[in-house]
Enzyme design. Structure first.
Site, short mmCIF file in Angstrom:
data_model
loop_
_atom_site.label_atom_id
_atom_site.label_comp_id
_atom_site.label_asym_id
_atom_site.label_seq_id
_atom_site.Cartn_x
_atom_site.Cartn_y
_atom_site.Cartn_z
N HIS A 1 -12.82 -4.85 1.27
CA HIS A 1 -14.06 -5.09 0.53
C HIS A 1 -15.11 -4.04 0.86
O HIS A 1 -15.89 -3.63 0.01
CB HIS A 1 -14.60 -6.48 0.87
CG HIS A 1 -13.82 -7.57 0.21
ND1 HIS A 1 -13.35 -8.66 0.88
CD2 HIS A 1 -13.41 -7.72 -1.06
CE1 HIS A 1 -12.69 -9.43 0.06
NE2 HIS A 1 -12.72 -8.88 -1.14
N ARG B 1 -4.68 -4.81 -11.88
CA ARG B 1 -3.62 -5.19 -10.94
C ARG B 1 -3.89 -6.62 -10.47
O ARG B 1 -4.57 -6.84 -9.47
CB ARG B 1 -3.62 -4.26 -9.73
CG ARG B 1 -3.14 -2.84 -10.01
CD ARG B 1 -3.09 -2.06 -8.70
NE ARG B 1 -2.33 -0.84 -8.80
CZ ARG B 1 -2.86 0.37 -8.97
NH1 ARG B 1 -4.17 0.51 -9.07
NH2 ARG B 1 -2.09 1.43 -9.04
N ARG C 1 -1.90 -6.58 -16.08
CA ARG C 1 -0.53 -6.38 -15.63
C ARG C 1 -0.09 -7.69 -14.95
O ARG C 1 -0.77 -8.16 -14.04
CB ARG C 1 -0.48 -5.20 -14.66
CG ARG C 1 0.93 -4.69 -14.41
CD ARG C 1 1.49 -4.82 -13.04
NE ARG C 1 0.69 -4.57 -11.91
CZ ARG C 1 0.71 -3.45 -11.18
NH1 ARG C 1 1.46 -2.44 -11.54
NH2 ARG C 1 0.00 -3.34 -10.09
N GLU D 1 8.59 2.42 -15.05
CA GLU D 1 8.44 2.80 -13.64
C GLU D 1 9.79 3.07 -12.99
O GLU D 1 9.86 3.44 -11.83
CB GLU D 1 7.79 1.66 -12.84
CG GLU D 1 6.55 1.08 -13.46
CD GLU D 1 5.86 0.10 -12.53
OE1 GLU D 1 5.04 0.55 -11.73
OE2 GLU D 1 6.14 -1.11 -12.61
N ASN E 1 3.49 6.23 -10.17
CA ASN E 1 3.62 6.04 -8.71
C ASN E 1 5.02 5.55 -8.38
O ASN E 1 5.68 6.06 -7.48
CB ASN E 1 2.60 5.03 -8.19
CG ASN E 1 1.18 5.38 -8.58
OD1 ASN E 1 0.92 6.52 -8.90
ND2 ASN E 1 0.29 4.41 -8.56
N ASP E 2 5.45 4.55 -9.12
CA ASP E 2 6.79 4.02 -8.87
C ASP E 2 7.87 4.85 -9.54
O ASP E 2 8.97 4.98 -9.01
CB ASP E 2 6.87 2.56 -9.35
CG ASP E 2 6.29 1.62 -8.31
OD1 ASP E 2 6.51 1.87 -7.11
OD2 ASP E 2 5.60 0.66 -8.69
N ARG F 1 7.33 5.38 -1.36
CA ARG F 1 5.99 5.92 -1.58
C ARG F 1 5.03 5.69 -0.42
O ARG F 1 3.94 6.25 -0.42
CB ARG F 1 5.41 5.38 -2.90
CG ARG F 1 5.09 3.91 -2.91
CD ARG F 1 4.82 3.43 -4.33
NE ARG F 1 3.41 3.13 -4.58
CZ ARG F 1 2.97 2.46 -5.64
NH1 ARG F 1 3.81 2.06 -6.57
NH2 ARG F 1 1.70 2.23 -5.80
N CYS G 1 -0.59 5.15 -16.28
CA CYS G 1 -1.58 4.48 -15.43
C CYS G 1 -1.34 4.73 -13.95
O CYS G 1 -2.00 4.14 -13.11
CB CYS G 1 -1.61 2.98 -15.72
SG CYS G 1 -0.08 2.16 -15.28
C1 PEP Z 1 2.55 2.73 -10.71
O1 PEP Z 1 3.58 2.37 -10.14
O2 PEP Z 1 2.33 3.91 -11.09
C2 PEP Z 1 1.48 1.77 -10.97
C3 PEP Z 1 0.45 2.10 -11.72
O3 PEP Z 1 1.55 0.54 -10.40
P1 PEP Z 1 1.29 0.27 -8.83
O4 PEP Z 1 0.65 1.52 -8.24
O5 PEP Z 1 0.39 -0.91 -8.78
O6 PEP Z 1 2.67 0.02 -8.33
MG MG Z 2 4.04 0.26 -9.95
#
Ligand code: PEP
Ligand code: MG
Length: 582
Positions: A192, A299, A335, A434, A457-458, A468, A505
């Site tokens: 926070h 999220r 999501r 992803e 990211n995934d 990651r 995203c």
């Molecule tokens: C991703 O995987 O790119 C994503 C946006 O979701 P998160 O980072 O919440 O896994």
């Molecule tokens: Mg993800």
């Protein structure tokens, strides 16, 4: 001069003198025996300390509600609840009565028991609660001792605040005209305190490990919230370099401010939608002030994480409705629960797995626990009439998962219709891309959804087999790896053919050079952390669509991620030189 590395949680640079907020050992009161006659007096002292703490916290809460937002002020509801915790209060009273000890000693004995119990649980939610208990506990002790809370409220000069940790109430009550940055030993990007620092736009670095013990008040220090470093006792040339950077950053922010509310459109008029990613509704003011055209990734798992029980359908409905209403007419993509990997839920006692990122998580978990999933779907559908909500499923690996999720969504729609509850019949539904298998079958998936959202990211993690969150193999985590670019290209091609739109995203969209590349691939929408929005907008406004497309074609001709990265950087430096002032 010493350089400490931490986690950048709020961008910007500050040079100044440290003000060290010592976390003295609040919880080590000496055992003081009392006589039976003193018992009522000690109980009264304890009760008065609770009352004073309550009124202090209410004051802080009011201040935050006025200066920041109502949501930020709600953080203190948890603090106020601790003051009403009957078990804690009864424990202290029975210590005073039974052991015949002072209120300070009784209280510290009880609270230390709480700390110990919490410390053994490996759970983010409980760690956050422990921080709340410590914060409230500190205030109670100071009120018992009749001392003022070490004050950040009345500073007479600009300071860089240094501390082991900063509680939300300390962050909230500090004099923001004089606190120009802060650095802490511990903390993470989603705490926070970090979120508040971002909302207040104060440069901040957390996780600096031992800064609070290295530095004394008055020492020269630099906080670099862009790179996540703190420089203690900087030499003259470093100070000069950072003074230049501070000026450039300030100018850059002014420049970006000027374009914040302009459309994200290339020099030849091609529009791209720029949206923001959020974890908490409290981030809404910040994303709007940075020019977000909506929320491209909400999220929702953080909503499940900050509690000991599961959120009910109604609670979720209230939260989703609020986000939908406040963003309306801008779109919001919810999501669905993406539990697992590095996101554990304290409310669900799930077995530990050997490979949590590849395990029973996200959509897999939701399809196996339809009662949990349907509650979220129902909440989202009910909220859909209050704005422009869309829904997307995380971690899709095959078409059956999308069909199954859509079937549950249809069931929920039927139930709502039967109960005469209104919802948006046309609420769009998307699949996150992803996992490589999903990217490779986007031609098939496109028949089941309205849009794709590429979670880079995934996608990078699963395509390159790079955990990651593992720092040892971070060098392999390459967004520019040709395989990643090919998967994105294929996804966009299939989407265009089937007339579904595509967003990115993942963190990739917040890098200006990558953003231009993605536009060149034909991505319709980019969603990112709010601070990246102006910079990415500037990048898009600096090129033509043709230049972006050429960039994408040429990038694919290289054979390594390193070559592509160098090529992009060099090219974007030429196309958008202004972007590189910082
Ligand atoms: C991703 O995987 O790119 C994503 C946006 O979701 P998160 O980072 O919440 O896994
Ligand atoms: Mg993800």
């Amino acid at each position: 001069m010493e350089i400490l590395r931490g986690i950048p949680v709020s961008p910007g640079v500050a040079i100044g003198r440290a003000f060290v907020l010592r976390s003295e050992d609040f919880f080590s009161a000496a055992r003081t025996e009392i006589t039976p006659d003193d018992v009522p007096r000690e109980i009264l002292r304890f009760e008065e300390a609770l009352t004073r703490t309550r009124s202090d916290l209410m004051k802080v809460r009011r201040k935050i509600a006025q200066e920041l937002s109502h949501e930020h002020s709600e953080i203190f509801n948890a603090h106020l609840l601790i003051l009403e915790d009957r078990t804690l209060i009864e424990d202290v009273l029975s210590q005073i009565k039974g052991e015949k000890v002072s209120a300070e000693f009784a209280f510290t004995t009880v609270i230390k028991r709480y700390f110990e119990a919490f410390q053994h649980v490996d759970d983010e939610y409980l760690r956050e609660r422990l921080a709340d208990i410590k914060d409230v506990g500190k205030r109670i002790i100071l009120n018992l001792l009749g001392k003022k809370h070490q004050s950040l409220e009345h500073l007479s000069e600009d300071v860089i605040l240094i501390s082991n940790d900063l509680s939300p109430s300390e962050t909230a009550s500090m004099d923001r005209t004089h606190v120009i940055a802060f650095g802490t030993d511990i903390g993470g990007p989603t705490s926070h305190t970090a979120i508040m620092a971002r909302s207040l736009e104060i440069p901040a670095v957390v996780g600096l490990d031992r800064i609070s013990t290295m530095v004394v008040t008055g020492k020269h220090i630099i906080i670099d919230g862009n790179r996540g470093i703190a420089i203690v006792d900087p030499d003259q040339s470093t100070i000069e370099r950072y003074e230049q950077e501070e000026k450039r950053f300030a100018q850059f922010v002014i420049q970006l401010d000027a374009i914040k509310l302009l459309p994200a459109e290339t020099l030849d008029g091609h529009r791209v939608e720029l949206l923001a990613n959020i974890e908490f509704p409290a981030e809404i003011p910040s994303i709007l002030s940075h020019g977000a055209e909506g929320i491209g990734l909400y999220r929702t798992e953080y909503f499940y994480m900050n509690r000991v029980d599961l959120p009910t359908e109604d609670e979720q409905f209230v939260a989703y409705r609020e986000v939908a209403e406040r963003l309306n007419p801008r779109p919001v993509i919810i999501r669905t629960l993406d539990l697992g990997g590095d996101k554990y839920l304290s409310s669900l006692d799930l077995p530990k797995e050997m490979n949590p990122f590849m395990g029973w998580r996200a959509i897999r978990f939701c399809l196996a626990r339809p009662e949990i999933f349907k509650a979220q779907l129902r909440a989202a559908l009910r909220a859909s009439v209050f704005g422009k909500l869309k829904l997307m499923y995380p971690m899709i690996s095959n078409v059956t998962e999308v069909r199954d999720a859509n079937r549950l969504l249809s069931e929920v729609k039927e139930e709502l219709k039967a109960a005469r509850v209104a919802f948006d019949e046309k609420m769009q539904v998307g699949a996150m891309i992803e996992i490589p298998s999903a990217a490779l079958i986007t031609d098939v998936l496109a028949d089941e959804v309205d849009f794709f959202s590429i979670g880079t990211n995934d996608l990078i993690q699963y395509s390159l087999a790079v955990d990651r969150v593992n720092a040892k193999i971070a060098y392999l985590y390459e967004p520019t790896h040709p395989a990643i670019l090919k998967l994105i290209q294929l996804t966009v091609q299939n989407a265009k053919r089937k007339k579904v739109w595509v967003s990115v995203c993942g963190e990739m969209s917040s890098d200006p050079a990558m953003a231009i590349l993605l536009v060149g691939f034909g991505i319709d929408q980019l969603s990112m952390g709010p601070f990246a929005l102006p910079k990415v907008k500037k990048a898009i406004r600096s090129v033509t669509l043709k230049q972006a497309k050429d960039l994408a074609v040429r990038a694919l001709q290289f054979t390594t991620g390193e070559e592509i990265k160098k090529f992009l950087e060099a090219k974007v430096k030429l196309l958008a030189p202004d972007l590189f002032q910082d």
